[in-house]
Design a protein around this motif. Structure first.
Motif, PDB file in Angstrom:
ATOM      1  N   LEU A 128      -9.665  -6.078   0.763  1.00  0.00           N
ATOM      2  CA  LEU A 128      -8.163  -6.027   0.569  1.00  0.00           C
ATOM      3  C   LEU A 128      -7.497  -7.443   1.331  1.00  0.00           C
ATOM      4  O   LEU A 128      -6.552  -7.841   0.771  1.00  0.00           O
ATOM      5  CB  LEU A 128      -7.449  -4.863   1.477  1.00  0.00           C
ATOM      6  N   TYR A 129      -7.983  -7.607   2.462  1.00  0.00           N
ATOM      7  CA  TYR A 129      -7.350  -9.140   2.979  1.00  0.00           C
ATOM      8  C   TYR A 129      -7.638 -10.210   2.162  1.00  0.00           C
ATOM      9  O   TYR A 129      -6.700 -10.993   1.846  1.00  0.00           O
ATOM     10  CB  TYR A 129      -8.154  -9.308   4.351  1.00  0.00           C
ATOM     11  N   SER A 130      -9.024 -10.211   1.550  1.00  0.00           N
ATOM     12  CA  SER A 130      -9.020 -11.603   0.473  1.00  0.00           C
ATOM     13  C   SER A 130      -8.324 -11.260  -0.600  1.00  0.00           C
ATOM     14  O   SER A 130      -7.609 -12.356  -0.986  1.00  0.00           O
ATOM     15  CB  SER A 130     -10.399 -11.669   0.397  1.00  0.00           C
ATOM     16  N   LEU A 131      -7.975 -10.160  -1.105  1.00  0.00           N
ATOM     17  CA  LEU A 131      -7.235  -9.912  -2.283  1.00  0.00           C
ATOM     18  C   LEU A 131      -5.800 -10.190  -2.160  1.00  0.00           C
ATOM     19  O   LEU A 131      -4.939 -10.935  -2.629  1.00  0.00           O
ATOM     20  CB  LEU A 131      -7.171  -8.584  -2.971  1.00  0.00           C
ATOM     21  N   SER A 132      -5.245  -9.880  -0.737  1.00  0.00           N
ATOM     22  CA  SER A 132      -4.029 -10.322  -0.533  1.00  0.00           C
ATOM     23  C   SER A 132      -3.641 -11.790  -0.353  1.00  0.00           C
ATOM     24  O   SER A 132      -2.753 -12.397  -0.811  1.00  0.00           O
ATOM     25  CB  SER A 132      -3.236  -9.489   0.690  1.00  0.00           C
ATOM     26  N   LEU A 133      -4.806 -12.593   0.045  1.00  0.00           N
ATOM     27  CA  LEU A 133      -4.619 -13.837   0.180  1.00  0.00           C
ATOM     28  C   LEU A 133      -4.501 -14.537  -1.205  1.00  0.00           C
ATOM     29  O   LEU A 133      -4.180 -15.501  -1.748  1.00  0.00           O
ATOM     30  CB  LEU A 133      -5.710 -14.521   0.937  1.00  0.00           C
ATOM     31  N   CYS A 134      -5.459 -13.777  -2.272  1.00  0.00           N
ATOM     32  CA  CYS A 134      -5.472 -14.256  -3.585  1.00  0.00           C
ATOM     33  C   CYS A 134      -4.310 -14.310  -4.288  1.00  0.00           C
ATOM     34  O   CYS A 134      -3.924 -14.963  -4.924  1.00  0.00           O
ATOM     35  CB  CYS A 134      -6.448 -13.238  -4.351  1.00  0.00           C
ATOM     36  N   PHE A 135      -3.607 -13.000  -4.004  1.00  0.00           N
ATOM     37  CA  PHE A 135      -2.209 -12.774  -4.503  1.00  0.00           C
ATOM     38  C   PHE A 135      -1.300 -13.971  -4.185  1.00  0.00           C
ATOM     39  O   PHE A 135      -0.715 -14.681  -4.926  1.00  0.00           O
ATOM     40  CB  PHE A 135      -1.491 -11.616  -4.336  1.00  0.00           C
ATOM     41  N   TYR A 161       0.273  -4.913  -0.760  1.00  0.00           N
ATOM     42  CA  TYR A 161       1.385  -4.566  -1.631  1.00  0.00           C
ATOM     43  C   TYR A 161       2.365  -5.397  -1.763  1.00  0.00           C
ATOM     44  O   TYR A 161       3.063  -5.428  -2.842  1.00  0.00           O
ATOM     45  CB  TYR A 161       1.760  -3.146  -1.404  1.00  0.00           C
ATOM     46  N   VAL A 162       2.942  -5.901  -0.571  1.00  0.00           N
ATOM     47  CA  VAL A 162       3.923  -6.744  -0.575  1.00  0.00           C
ATOM     48  C   VAL A 162       3.524  -8.122  -1.412  1.00  0.00           C
ATOM     49  O   VAL A 162       4.197  -8.447  -2.236  1.00  0.00           O
ATOM     50  CB  VAL A 162       4.559  -7.301   0.758  1.00  0.00           C
ATOM     51  N   ALA A 163       2.449  -8.487  -1.123  1.00  0.00           N
ATOM     52  CA  ALA A 163       1.903  -9.670  -1.865  1.00  0.00           C
ATOM     53  C   ALA A 163       1.942  -9.423  -3.530  1.00  0.00           C
ATOM     54  O   ALA A 163       2.254 -10.164  -4.501  1.00  0.00           O
ATOM     55  CB  ALA A 163       0.623 -10.148  -1.515  1.00  0.00           C
ATOM     56  N   LEU A 164       1.382  -8.234  -3.778  1.00  0.00           N
ATOM     57  CA  LEU A 164       1.129  -7.795  -5.223  1.00  0.00           C
ATOM     58  C   LEU A 164       2.357  -7.538  -5.981  1.00  0.00           C
ATOM     59  O   LEU A 164       2.738  -8.086  -6.986  1.00  0.00           O
ATOM     60  CB  LEU A 164       0.451  -6.386  -5.135  1.00  0.00           C
ATOM     61  N   VAL A 165       3.268  -6.895  -4.987  1.00  0.00           N
ATOM     62  CA  VAL A 165       4.679  -6.698  -5.823  1.00  0.00           C
ATOM     63  C   VAL A 165       5.286  -7.984  -5.964  1.00  0.00           C
ATOM     64  O   VAL A 165       5.886  -8.498  -7.134  1.00  0.00           O
ATOM     65  CB  VAL A 165       5.628  -5.701  -4.814  1.00  0.00           C
ATOM     66  N   LEU A 166       5.373  -8.830  -5.181  1.00  0.00           N
ATOM     67  CA  LEU A 166       5.841 -10.152  -5.386  1.00  0.00           C
ATOM     68  C   LEU A 166       5.362 -11.036  -6.571  1.00  0.00           C
ATOM     69  O   LEU A 166       5.987 -11.392  -7.308  1.00  0.00           O
ATOM     70  CB  LEU A 166       5.672 -11.095  -4.089  1.00  0.00           C
ATOM     71  N   LEU A 167       3.708 -10.972  -6.764  1.00  0.00           N
ATOM     72  CA  LEU A 167       3.075 -11.579  -7.726  1.00  0.00           C
ATOM     73  C   LEU A 167       3.602 -10.954  -9.137  1.00  0.00           C
ATOM     74  O   LEU A 167       3.974 -11.722  -9.820  1.00  0.00           O
ATOM     75  CB  LEU A 167       1.645 -11.455  -7.443  1.00  0.00           C
ATOM     76  N   VAL A 168       3.746  -9.568  -9.233  1.00  0.00           N
ATOM     77  CA  VAL A 168       3.953  -8.972 -10.328  1.00  0.00           C
ATOM     78  C   VAL A 168       5.595  -9.289 -10.692  1.00  0.00           C
ATOM     79  O   VAL A 168       5.902  -9.742 -11.885  1.00  0.00           O
ATOM     80  CB  VAL A 168       3.815  -7.395 -10.526  1.00  0.00           C
ATOM     81  N   VAL A 169       6.498  -9.386  -9.733  1.00  0.00           N
ATOM     82  CA  VAL A 169       7.696  -9.685 -10.013  1.00  0.00           C
ATOM     83  C   VAL A 169       7.885 -11.061 -10.474  1.00  0.00           C
ATOM     84  O   VAL A 169       8.783 -11.322 -11.416  1.00  0.00           O
ATOM     85  CB  VAL A 169       8.752  -9.534  -8.838  1.00  0.00           C
ATOM     86  N   VAL A 170       7.251 -11.963  -9.892  1.00  0.00           N
ATOM     87  CA  VAL A 170       7.566 -13.510 -10.173  1.00  0.00           C
ATOM     88  C   VAL A 170       6.759 -13.713 -11.674  1.00  0.00           C
ATOM     89  O   VAL A 170       7.493 -14.474 -12.421  1.00  0.00           O
ATOM     90  CB  VAL A 170       6.766 -14.249  -9.283  1.00  0.00           C
ATOM     91  N   CYS A 171       5.648 -13.007 -11.812  1.00  0.00           N
ATOM     92  CA  CYS A 171       5.179 -13.099 -13.316  1.00  0.00           C
ATOM     93  C   CYS A 171       6.311 -12.455 -14.427  1.00  0.00           C
ATOM     94  O   CYS A 171       6.563 -13.250 -15.278  1.00  0.00           O
ATOM     95  CB  CYS A 171       3.953 -12.324 -13.565  1.00  0.00           C
TER      96      CYS A 171
END
Lengths: 326, 298
Positions: A47-54, A175-185
């Motif tokens: 999860l940690y690596s994925l949030s950095l990925c986002f 989740y914060v990183a994921l939501v921001l990424l989706v919103v930006v896309c």
């Protein structure tokens, strides 16, 4: 490409793809849903690596956006990423406020810095900007270390405050990183169809026609760089939040080049899957090849060359008869 | 600060600024030659020079072989030229198509070279001196060392050699023609590739010479030489990026300005200072400081 074609391109593209649009949309929905449900299955390090990925995917998007809309290369976007990350850290240290306050501030600072930086080269061809971004990337470490009073010098700063109290740290970051990424896309795909987006594309494809309609090349240059820097700063704020720490180690000269690598590997696309590929490439490769550290630049360099050649060479035969003809 | 003290400080500062500026200029000449002929900003310039300097170190210090300094330099020149040919060959298919893509590809080449240097030579800091007899003498307030004279001699020789090649030889005429109008050259049956190759080779040699001469003043590591190239890039921008005399003069101006800045303001913000110089130059003198003084020629 004619101007009308440009405008038509979007419309025709949408209608022609209408059949496939649902499939493409569905798969992106599925991807987002899978990512949203992932924390139920996985935990800890993944999860940690994925949030950095986002977070890195956001930074890659900012570079891709500059290439797509501005036709410019930046190897200094690490500067704006660092600006965002340090804005979050410094606001927390000095004012004790969480990312809810510092995130908008980071975006604003990024936009201002981007404008100030892009303004001097507004009338020049893209290579001057590329050279200036190189200076930006090299100046970054000494600025971070030199202003020790604010930045914490070599040791950097910690970011400890939560955005939403009561939820575990790992889940929040993710989740914060994921939501921001989706919103930006989503925002980027909207931008592609908006009048502003088309204006910028036109200024790049047909500068004269654009100028006739009141869109000057220099305005387009400065505004796309400003937008891109703001996005990079947002990405930086997320990077800081997701890793809970900022230090000069994560902002060397090469981090700017690596962002460009991520963008090139994702073919400068602005879609969610492309951003994830780019972000994952520059986040996971160093993590999993940590033991073979010196191979990382080689691998990135090879990736950069191969992808650039493959994407631009097109029909290689065109190159051969030319030599035979001589 | 008294006037006498100021004068006592300023002369040595100007002198050492000119000396290091010569080297920035030599580095910048390589960048400008490549840019003028092939319209590519060669971001692997510094990494290639770094590789060359490390090859000289490796072959002359005994860490790989212990040859004489001269033969190690010859070997390094050979390797640098070979790498330049290979990197040009890599971007050859796209060089006429997209300046931007070719520029990105040179970054890739730079990364590979950087990784290669780190793999073979590690991240250590080493010393690499010039084999010149050590002596120095005073000239008024300025202390002139053998190193300074070596730098001046090499720079003058290189600039003169380059001038002769570009002004007097057929290759030089072709180079000037290609940098003025590549399309017309192709129509006339000129081989653009060979001119490109000439400028890439010249760029590699100039970069290596600059690196070998600058390293004795600091030290050699896998990061110092590539970041030294920022000075070369700044010099090129100050000179207008497509003017050879501009690059040389720009180098000297940058050398002096950096020396003054590090003495009077702060030695810790050199790159930031260079960034400022680049941005100010781009804003106020987009075609270089010397645009009006010498016009656009060569």
């Amino acid at each position: 490409m004619a101007v009308s074609e440009l405008a038509h391109g979007t419309k025709a593209g949408v209608s022609a793809r209408n059949g496939n649009v649902d499939a493409a949309r569905l798969s992106i929905f599925a991807l987002v849903a899978a990512l949203a449900l992932l924390p139920l299955l996985a935990g800890g390090f993944l999860l940690y690596s994925l949030s950095l990925c986002f977070a890195n995917a956001l930074a890659v998007l900012s570079v891709s956006m500059l290439v797509r809309y501005g036709g410019e290369v930046s190897i200094g976007h690490s500067f704006f990423v660092a600006l965002g990350a340090y804005a979050v850290a410094i606001v927390e240290h000095r004012l004790g406020l969480s990312i809810a306050v510092s995130l908008p501030l980071a975006v604003l600072l990024g936009a201002i810095a981007g404008f100030v930086f892009a303004f001097p080269s507004r009338r020049l061809s893209g290579i001057y900007l590329a050279v200036a971004t190189m200076a930006l990337a090299l100046a970054l470490p000494e600025i971070l270390i030199g202003f020790e009073k604010f930045t914490g010098g070599f040791e950097g700063l910690y970011i400890a405050q939560d955005l939403i109290p009561g939820i575990s740290k790992a889940l929040q970051r993710y989740y914060v990183a994921l939501v921001l990424l989706v919103v930006v896309c989503l925002a980027l795909s909207h931008f592609r169809k908006s009048a502003q987006g088309l204006a910028l594309l036109m200024a790049q494809a047909q500068p004269r026609a654009a100028e006739a309609m009141g869109i000057t090349r220099s305005w387009a240059r400065v505004s796309i760089f400003t937008l891109s820097a703001a996005l990079a700063s947002l990405a930086g704020a997320m990077t800081g939040f997701a890793s809970s720490t900022v230090s000069p180690n994560s902002f060397t000269f090469f981090s700017g080049v690596f962002l460009l690598v991520g963008s090139v590997v994702s073919l400068n696309r602005l879609s969610l899957p492309a951003a994830l590929v780019g972000g994952a490439f520059i986040t996971l490769v160093p993590t999993y090849l940590a033991k073979a550290g010196d191979w990382v630049p080689i691998l990135y360099g090879v990736a950069l060359i191969v992808v650039t050649l493959a994407a631009n060479a097109g029909d290689l035969r065109r190159f051969l008869p030319r030599r035979r003809g001589r | 600060m008294s006037v006498a003290g100021f004068i006592r400080d300023i002369l040595p500062l100007l002198w050492s600024g000119i000396i290091s500026g010569c080297l920035y200029g030599v580095g910048a000449l390589g960048l400008v030659m490549v840019f003028k002929s092939s319209r590519v900003v060669n971001f692997s310039h510094g990494n290639l020079a770094c590789l060359g300097a490390f090859v000289v170190y490796g072959f002359s210090s005994g860490s790989l072989l212990s040859l004489s300094w001269g033969s190690a330099v010859a070997l390094a020149l050979g390797i640098a030229c070979a790498v330049a040919v290979v990197s040009y060959a890599l971007i050859a298919p796209i060089v006429f198509k997209s300046d931007l893509a070719s520029t990105i590809a040179t970054l890739g080449v730079g990364l590979v070279l950087q990784g290669g240097v780190q793999l073979v030579f590690g991240a250590d800091i080493v010393n690499l001196d010039l084999p010149v007899p050590r002596f120095s003498f005073s000239l008024g307030a300025v202390r002139v060392s053998s190193y300074d004279l070596a730098v001046l001699a090499v720079t003058i020789a290189i600039v003169a050699g380059l001038f002769v090649i570009i002004e007097r030889t057929k290759l030089g005429v072709a180079f000037r023609a290609v940098s003025t109008n590549p399309f017309a050259c192709e129509v006339c049956g000129l081989n653009l590739r060979s001119v490109h190759l000439f400028s890439w080779l010249a760029g590699a040699v100039l970069g290596l010479v600059a690196a070998l001469l600058i390293v004795p003043t600091t030290f050699l590591s896998s990061t110092t030489v590539p970041s030294f190239m920022l000075q070369a890039f700044t010099a090129a921008v100050v000179g207008g990026f497509s003017s050879l005399p501009g690059a040389a003069v720009g180098g000297i101006l940058v050398g002096i300005a950096m020396n003054l800045f590090s003495f009077y303001v702060s030695p810790e913000f050199m790159n930031t200072f260079l960034l400022g110089v680049i941005l100010l130059t781009l804003n106020f003198f987009p075609n270089g400081l010397l645009e009006r003084a010498i016009g656009g020629r060569v």
